[in-house]
Enzyme design. Structure first.
Site, PDB file in Angstrom:
ATOM      1  N   GLU A 120       0.867  -1.184   0.000  1.00  0.00           N
ATOM      2  CA  GLU A 120       0.000   0.000   0.000  1.00  0.00           C
ATOM      3  C   GLU A 120       0.900   1.229   0.000  1.00  0.00           C
ATOM      4  O   GLU A 120       1.989   1.176   0.568  1.00  0.00           O
ATOM      5  CB  GLU A 120      -0.839   0.051   1.300  1.00  0.00           C
ATOM      6  CG  GLU A 120      -1.751  -1.116   1.494  1.00  0.00           C
ATOM      7  CD  GLU A 120      -2.141  -1.310   2.970  1.00  0.00           C
ATOM      8  OE1 GLU A 120      -2.201  -0.320   3.725  1.00  0.00           O
ATOM      9  OE2 GLU A 120      -2.352  -2.457   3.355  1.00  0.00           O
ATOM     10  N   LYS A 122       2.441   4.497   1.421  1.00  0.00           N
ATOM     11  CA  LYS A 122       2.522   5.004   2.794  1.00  0.00           C
ATOM     12  C   LYS A 122       2.181   6.490   2.755  1.00  0.00           C
ATOM     13  O   LYS A 122       3.034   7.327   2.458  1.00  0.00           O
ATOM     14  CB  LYS A 122       3.915   4.771   3.356  1.00  0.00           C
ATOM     15  CG  LYS A 122       4.030   5.098   4.828  1.00  0.00           C
ATOM     16  CD  LYS A 122       5.359   4.604   5.367  1.00  0.00           C
ATOM     17  CE  LYS A 122       5.532   4.823   6.853  1.00  0.00           C
ATOM     18  NZ  LYS A 122       5.209   6.138   7.351  1.00  0.00           N
ATOM     19  N   ASP A 124       1.487  10.123   3.839  1.00  0.00           N
ATOM     20  CA  ASP A 124       2.128  10.910   4.878  1.00  0.00           C
ATOM     21  C   ASP A 124       1.111  11.827   5.548  1.00  0.00           C
ATOM     22  O   ASP A 124       0.915  12.971   5.149  1.00  0.00           O
ATOM     23  CB  ASP A 124       3.252  11.728   4.237  1.00  0.00           C
ATOM     24  CG  ASP A 124       4.320  12.076   5.244  1.00  0.00           C
ATOM     25  OD1 ASP A 124       4.212  11.629   6.398  1.00  0.00           O
ATOM     26  OD2 ASP A 124       5.264  12.786   4.862  1.00  0.00           O
ATOM     27  N   TYR A 241      -6.513   1.632   6.506  1.00  0.00           N
ATOM     28  CA  TYR A 241      -5.576   0.582   6.104  1.00  0.00           C
ATOM     29  C   TYR A 241      -5.555  -0.629   7.027  1.00  0.00           C
ATOM     30  O   TYR A 241      -4.773  -1.535   6.820  1.00  0.00           O
ATOM     31  CB  TYR A 241      -4.164   1.151   5.933  1.00  0.00           C
ATOM     32  CG  TYR A 241      -3.632   1.958   7.111  1.00  0.00           C
ATOM     33  CD1 TYR A 241      -3.443   1.371   8.352  1.00  0.00           C
ATOM     34  CD2 TYR A 241      -3.313   3.303   6.945  1.00  0.00           C
ATOM     35  CE1 TYR A 241      -2.955   2.098   9.413  1.00  0.00           C
ATOM     36  CE2 TYR A 241      -2.808   4.042   8.007  1.00  0.00           C
ATOM     37  CZ  TYR A 241      -2.640   3.430   9.245  1.00  0.00           C
ATOM     38  OH  TYR A 241      -2.157   4.155  10.302  1.00  0.00           O
ATOM     39  N   LYS A 330      10.946   3.047   2.881  1.00  0.00           N
ATOM     40  CA  LYS A 330      10.960   4.516   2.834  1.00  0.00           C
ATOM     41  C   LYS A 330      11.650   5.050   1.577  1.00  0.00           C
ATOM     42  O   LYS A 330      12.703   4.560   1.197  1.00  0.00           O
ATOM     43  CB  LYS A 330      11.688   5.069   4.071  1.00  0.00           C
ATOM     44  CG  LYS A 330      10.975   4.797   5.389  1.00  0.00           C
ATOM     45  CD  LYS A 330       9.701   5.581   5.554  1.00  0.00           C
ATOM     46  CE  LYS A 330       9.885   6.927   6.181  1.00  0.00           C
ATOM     47  NZ  LYS A 330      10.064   7.018   7.593  1.00  0.00           N
ATOM     48  N   CYS A 424      24.468  46.797  -7.257  1.00  0.00           N
ATOM     49  CA  CYS A 424      24.562  45.483  -7.898  1.00  0.00           C
ATOM     50  C   CYS A 424      25.755  44.726  -7.291  1.00  0.00           C
ATOM     51  O   CYS A 424      26.866  45.261  -7.252  1.00  0.00           O
ATOM     52  CB  CYS A 424      24.747  45.652  -9.401  1.00  0.00           C
ATOM     53  SG  CYS A 424      25.158  44.098 -10.226  1.00  0.00           S
ATOM     54  N   CYS A 427      28.559  44.387 -10.324  1.00  0.00           N
ATOM     55  CA  CYS A 427      29.297  45.504 -10.920  1.00  0.00           C
ATOM     56  C   CYS A 427      29.264  46.770 -10.069  1.00  0.00           C
ATOM     57  O   CYS A 427      29.918  47.758 -10.395  1.00  0.00           O
ATOM     58  CB  CYS A 427      28.766  45.794 -12.322  1.00  0.00           C
ATOM     59  SG  CYS A 427      27.110  46.482 -12.311  1.00  0.00           S
ATOM     60  N   CYS A 442      19.657  45.785 -11.890  1.00  0.00           N
ATOM     61  CA  CYS A 442      20.890  46.511 -12.149  1.00  0.00           C
ATOM     62  C   CYS A 442      20.752  47.135 -13.535  1.00  0.00           C
ATOM     63  O   CYS A 442      20.524  46.430 -14.507  1.00  0.00           O
ATOM     64  CB  CYS A 442      22.064  45.529 -12.103  1.00  0.00           C
ATOM     65  SG  CYS A 442      23.549  46.186 -12.887  1.00  0.00           S
ATOM     66  N   CYS A 447      27.080  45.016 -17.251  1.00  0.00           N
ATOM     67  CA  CYS A 447      27.356  44.268 -16.016  1.00  0.00           C
ATOM     68  C   CYS A 447      27.757  42.840 -16.405  1.00  0.00           C
ATOM     69  O   CYS A 447      27.029  42.161 -17.133  1.00  0.00           O
ATOM     70  CB  CYS A 447      26.101  44.266 -15.151  1.00  0.00           C
ATOM     71  SG  CYS A 447      26.180  43.157 -13.749  1.00  0.00           S
TER      72      CYS A 447
HETATM   73  S1  IVH Z   1      -0.020   0.107   8.893  1.00  0.00           S
HETATM   74  C1  IVH Z   1       1.105  -1.987  12.450  1.00  0.00           C
HETATM   75  N1  IVH Z   1      -0.475   1.112   6.519  1.00  0.00           N
HETATM   76  O1  IVH Z   1       2.789   4.997   8.835  1.00  0.00           O
HETATM   77  C2  IVH Z   1       0.743  -1.275  11.247  1.00  0.00           C
HETATM   78  N2  IVH Z   1       0.478   2.517   8.173  1.00  0.00           N
HETATM   79  O2  IVH Z   1       5.381   4.656  10.147  1.00  0.00           O
HETATM   80  C3  IVH Z   1       0.713   0.152  11.462  1.00  0.00           C
HETATM   81  N3  IVH Z   1       0.875   4.812   7.448  1.00  0.00           N
HETATM   82  O3  IVH Z   1       1.600   4.886  12.117  1.00  0.00           O
HETATM   83  C4  IVH Z   1       0.349   0.961  10.376  1.00  0.00           C
HETATM   84  N4  IVH Z   1       0.102   4.572   5.412  1.00  0.00           N
HETATM   85  O4  IVH Z   1       0.462   6.478  10.462  1.00  0.00           O
HETATM   86  C5  IVH Z   1      -0.010   1.341   7.757  1.00  0.00           C
HETATM   87  N5  IVH Z   1      -0.965   1.896   4.408  1.00  0.00           N
HETATM   88  C6  IVH Z   1      -0.496   2.118   5.632  1.00  0.00           C
HETATM   89  C7  IVH Z   1      -0.010   3.375   6.027  1.00  0.00           C
HETATM   90  C8  IVH Z   1       0.477   3.536   7.318  1.00  0.00           C
HETATM   91  C9  IVH Z   1       0.630   5.415   6.277  1.00  0.00           C
HETATM   92  C10 IVH Z   1       1.495   5.457   8.628  1.00  0.00           C
HETATM   93  C11 IVH Z   1       0.756   5.229   9.908  1.00  0.00           C
HETATM   94  C12 IVH Z   1       1.740   4.543  10.794  1.00  0.00           C
HETATM   95  C13 IVH Z   1       3.033   5.020  10.217  1.00  0.00           C
HETATM   96  C14 IVH Z   1       4.178   4.124  10.577  1.00  0.00           C
END
Ligand code: IVH
Length: 705
Positions: A120, A122, A124, A241, A330, A424, A427, A442, A447
Site C-alpha cells: 500500500e 505510505k 504521509d 488501512y 521509505k 549590484c 558591478c 541593475c 554588467c
Molecule cells: S499500517 C502496524 N499502513 O505509517 C501497522 N500505516 O510509520 C501500522 N501509514 O503509524 C500501520 N500509510 O500512520 C499502515 N498503508 C499504511 C499506512 C500507514 C501510512 C502510517 C501510519 C503509521 C506510520 C508508521
C-alpha cells in the site's frame, strides 16, 4: 565498589541518554504541539542511531526509550481515549536488501516459504482510530503515544471521506485505522492564503500566522483544532488501512479481503493496493510509486508491506513498537532541516536581482543541496526567512531546491533580516526599482553577470540553439575576454579558442565541447528570425512577442527602422514592449552588434519556427502557470498550429499538462488523474518533436487486490 564500566559502553550510555532526551523533545513537538523543529528524516536518523546503540548494548534500553513507545502523551485540551489495542509504528527498510531480509526473517518465523504480501502507499498524514457502532461513526481518536490518544470525533466528523453511516454488512462494533491527510493542492492553496494574510498582518503590526511546512503538519494542525468549523474548512481526507478490534463480526482471513470488505462498507480504501507473491514483484510496485509520487495529489513517503495472512500477525507478534508482519519501505526524504548561512543575490540576464539561500549542505531528495531558491524578496518577507535561521529545505523530483519555511522556535535572536542590496553585487552600479514588476534590477547593460547570462541565453534552445554554449562556456569565453557581446560569438574560431587555458582546450587541440561549439555557431546562422529576436534578450520580448515581430517586420533591419506606433499596431504588442524595444535600439552599441551579426553571416530565415502541421494531431494539451519563453495564449496558439487541441480544463481525455511556475489546481488535477505533467523544456521539445517528447506511459494498474 562496582566494576569499572568500559569506556566505549560509557560513551554509548551518555549518547543514548542524549538521544533519548532529544527524541522525546521532538516527539512532543511533533505529536503534541504540531510544530516539529526537525524534518522526519532528521528524526529518523536520531532514532536509528539510538536503535543501533540499544542493539549493541540492550542493557541501556529504558522503558521510556523512544524506541519502545510511539509518539507522545496527549495534550490536556482533548479528552483522552484509551486504545483497546495499541496503535503500532513500523520498522523501516531503505533498500531492496533491507526488504529482502525483513521478508526472509518473516518467512523463517512463520515457518513457511510461500507467503503473500500486500503493498500500500505510505500516505504521509497522521494515524487515526475510528470506532463504528451499528454502522454509525461514534468516535475518532489520534494515535497519541500509541496507548492513549485524543478524542477528536467532532473534527473527524467534518471530513467528507469518513462516512458517518456505513453500508452493506458490518460488524456491530469495531475499530478501523487509517491515515488522515491533506491534499497537496489544498495545502498549496491554504498556505498561499496564509501568506496573503501575513502581509496584511505585518502592516497592522500583528504576529504572523505560521506557515505549515508540509501537508502532514497542516493535517495535524487541522485535526487538532478546538473549533470543528475550522477543521471543516480544511482540505482533509482519509484512507483506512487496517481493521482494529471487532465485535459481532468475523475477521476475514487475509489482509486484502479485509481491505475489500472495508471498502464495501463505504470506508475509503486506497485503490492502489496490490497483492504480491514475491519481494521482487513488490519492489517493482514500490519503484513504480517512487517514480509516480510527484504526480499524486497527496504526499507519500514510502510504501507499506504487510503479510497477507492475518493469522500470522499474532504468530509473529511485535518487537518493541514495531510489528514483525509489516514494514515500511521509505523513499529518500524530500525535506530536511539545515542552517541558512547567508542570503545572496543573483543577477539575471535582464539585470533583475534574485535572492537565493546559501545553506549548510544537506542531503535531500536524493542529492546534496547547498543552494536553494528563495523566489523573490516578497516571498522572503511572507515566509519571514532570515539569515542564520534553521530552515526546512525541500527538493522534490526535478524541481529546484527551495526553502520552505524557517523554524521560528529555534531562533536565537542573532538572525538577520534580509534587505536587497543598494548596489549590484556584481558591478556595483546603484540598483533601481522596477515599479511595474516590483523587481529590483541593475541598470548597467555591461554588467558582467548580465552579459554572461545573455551569452548563455543566446545559445539556448528557443534562441539560436548553439550546442556547447552553456553557462560554463559563457563564463570561460567572457572571462578570457573573447566574448563581450553576442556578436563576438561569431568571431570565434579554432585559433582563438586554442589560446584558452581551460576545459575548451585539451592536450593537442580543442575539446569536444569546443568543436561542437564551433559547429553549433555555424549552424545557428540560419535560425528563424523569431529565434534571433528572442536571443537578443530585449527586456519584455519573450519568444511569442519575437514571433509576432518577426511575422510583421520580416527582417531585423525593418524592425530596427520601425516606430513605436508601427510596433504597437501588432495585436499583442503594447506600449511597454514597444518602449522597451526602442530603448534597446537607442542604446549605444546595440545597432553595431546587429550590423556585426549580419556581417558575420547571420541570416535568419523569415519563416516562424518550423511548424509541422499535424505533429500534435489527436492530442489535448492544457497549459497552466507561467512559462518563461512564451505566454499562455502563445503556447496554446502553437499547440493549435500543430494540429493539437489546447484544453482549458484537465480531464481524463487530456494528453498532457504543460506547467510553468505557480501552476495551481490544474496541476493537482493532472497529478490526481495520473496525466503526464511537462516542464517548460519538455513542452518546448513537444512542440519541436511531437509525441516522442512525452514521458513513458505509467505502468497500468492491476486489479488483483
Ligand atoms: S499500517 C502496524 N499502513 O505509517 C501497522 N500505516 O510509520 C501500522 N501509514 O503509524 C500501520 N500509510 O500512520 C499502515 N498503508 C499504511 C499506512 C500507514 C501510512 C502510517 C501510519 C503509521 C506510520 C508508521
Amino acid at each position: 565498589m562496582a566494576p569499572p564500566v568500559p569506556a566505549d559502553q560509557y560513551a554509548a550510555r551518555l549518547r543514548s541518554e542524549e538521544l533519548r532526551s532529544e527524541l522525546n523533545y521532538h516527539n512532543r513537538q511533533y505529536y503534541v504541539l504540531d510544530s516539529p523543529v526537525v524534518s522526519d528524516a532528521d528524526y529518523d536518523d536520531l532514532l536509528n542511531e539510538l536503535r543501533a546503540i540499544e542493539r549493541q548494548y540492550p542493557e541501556l534500553i529504558t522503558p521510556d526509550s523512544p524506541t519502545q513507545r510511539v509518539g507522545a502523551a496527549p495534550l490536556a485540551t482533548f479528552e483522552v481515549v484509551e486504545h483497546r489495542l495499541p496503535l503500532l509504528s513500523l520498522g523501516n527498510c531503505f533498500s531492496p536488501e533491507d526488504l529482502e531480509s525483513w521478508f526472509r526473517r518473516a518467512r523463517e518465523r512463520a515457518g513457511k516459504d510461500d507467503l503473500m504480501l500486500v503493498s500500500e502507499p505510505k500516505v504521509d498524514g497522521l494515524a487515526m482510530a475510528l470506532v463504528y457502532e451499528d454502522g454509525k461513526f461514534v468516535q475518532g481518536a489520534t494515535r497519541g503515544d500509541g496507548l492513549r490518544g485524543e478524542n477528536v470525533t467532532p473534527n473527524l466528523a467534518t471530513i467528507a471521506s469518513i462516512p458517518s453511516l456505513l453500508r452493506g454488512k458490518f460488524p456491530s462494533r469495531f475499530e478501523v485505522r487509517g491515515e488522515v491527510y491533506m491534499t497537496r493542492s489544498g495545502f498549496e492553496r491554504m498556505n498561499e492564503a496564509i501568506g496573503e494574510q501575513n502581509i496584511a498582518r505585518e502592516q497592522e503590526g500583528r504576529k504572523p500566522l505560521t506557515l505549515y511546512a508540509n501537508p502532514r503538519n497542516a493535517a495535524a494542525g487541522s485535526v487538532r483544532q478546538k473549533d470543528p468549523s475550522i477543521t471543516a474548512g480544511r482540505p482533509l481526507a482519509m484512507f483506512v488501512y487496517q481493521l482494529g478490534w471487532i465485535e459481532g463480526g468475523i475477521r476475514p482471513p487475509s489482509h486484502h479481503e479485509t481491505l475489500q470488505w472495508l471498502g464495501e462498507m463505504g470506508l475509503p480504501v486506497n485503490p492502489d493496493t496490490h497483492v504480491h507473491t514475491s519481494v521482487e514483484d513488490a519492489l517493482e510496485r514500490i519503484r513504480w510509486w517512487g517514480e509516480r509520487r510527484e504526480r499524486l495529489d497527496y504526499d507519500i513517503d514510502g510504501a507499506v508491506l504487510k503479510l497477507d495472512a492475518v493469522d500470522l500477525w499474532d504468530q509473529l507478534g511485535v518487537a518493541g513498537r514495531e510489528p514483525r508482519w509489516a514494514t515500511a519501505y521509505k523513499f529518500p526524504p524530500q525535506q530536511r532541516t539545515t542552517r541558512l548561512r547567508k542570503i545572496e543575490v543573483n543577477v539575471g540576464r535582464t539585470g533583475v536581482l534574485t535572492p537565493f539561500a546559501v545553506l549548510e549542505p544537506v542531503f535531500v531528495g536524493g542529492a546534496t543541496v547547498g543552494l536553494a531558491t528563495l523566489h523573490n524578496e516578497g516571498d522572503i518577507r511572507r515566509k519571514d526567512i532570515r539569515e542564520g535561521d534553521t530552515v526546512i529545505v525541500q527538493r522534490a523530483g526535478e524541481v529546484i531546491p527551495q526553502v520552505v519555511a524557517p523554524v521560528i522556535s529555534l531562533r536565537t535572536g542573532s538572525e538577520v533580516e534580509f534587505a536587497m542590496p543598494a548596489a549590484c553585487p556584481v558591478c556595483g552600479t546603484a540598483v533601481r526599482q522596477d515599479p511595474d514588476e516590483a523587481a529590483t534590477y541593475c541598470p548597467n547593460a555591461d554588467c558582467p553577470a548580465q552579459v554572461i547570462r545573455l551569452i548563455e541565453h543566446f545559445g539556448g534552445r528557443a534562441s539560436m540553439d548553439i550546442e556547447g554554449l552553456g553557462e560554463r562556456t559563457a563564463i570561460a569565453l567572457y572571462g578570457a575576454g573573447l566574448v563581450r557581446n553576442v556578436a563576438d560569438i561569431y568571431e570565434l574560431d579554432a585559433e582563438r579558442l586554442s589560446r584558452l587555458d581551460d576545459f575548451l582546450v585539451k592536450a593537442g587541440g580543442l575539446s569536444k565541447t569546443a568543436e561542437n561549439l564551433l559547429t553549433g555557431i555555424e549552424k545557428s546562422k540560419t535560425r528563424p528570425l523569431a529565434n534571433l529576436l528572442f536571443a537578443l534578450g530585449i527586456r519584455h520580448v519573450g519568444y511569442e512577442t519575437a514571433r509576432l515581430l518577426a511575422a510583421q517586420f520580416g527582417s531585423l533591419e525593418r524592425l530596427l527602422a520601425a516606430t513605436e506606433e508601427e510596433m504597437q499596431a501588432i495585436d499583442g504588442v503594447g506600449p511597454v514592449v514597444a518602449g522597451s524595444i526602442s530603448e534597446w535600439i537607442a542604446r549605444p552599441g546595440n545597432r553595431a552588434v546587429v550590423s556585426r551579426l549580419i556581417a558575420s553571416g547571420v541570416d535568419p530565415r523569415q519563416e516562424v519556427t518550423a511548424t509541422r502541421p499535424g505533429l500534435l494531431a489527436g492530442m489535448t494539451i492544457v497549459v497552466t502557470g507561467t512559462l518563461e519563453t512564451l505566454s499562455r495564449e502563445a503556447a496554446e496558439e502553437r499547440i493549435r498550429d500543430l494540429g493539437g487541441k489546447a484544453g482549458s480544463s484537465v480531464s481524463k481525455r487530456t494528453t498532457a499538462v504543460a506547467a510553468g511556475t505557480s501552476p495551481g489546481s490544474k496541476l493537482a488535477k493532472a497529478q490526481q488523474l495520473g496525466i503526464p505533467v511537462l516542464d517548460e523544456s519538455t513542452f518546448l521539445r513537444l512542440l519541436e518533436e511531437g509525441p516522442s517528447a512525452l514521458p513513458e506511459p505509467a505502468m497500468p494498474k492491476d486489479d488483483n487486490a
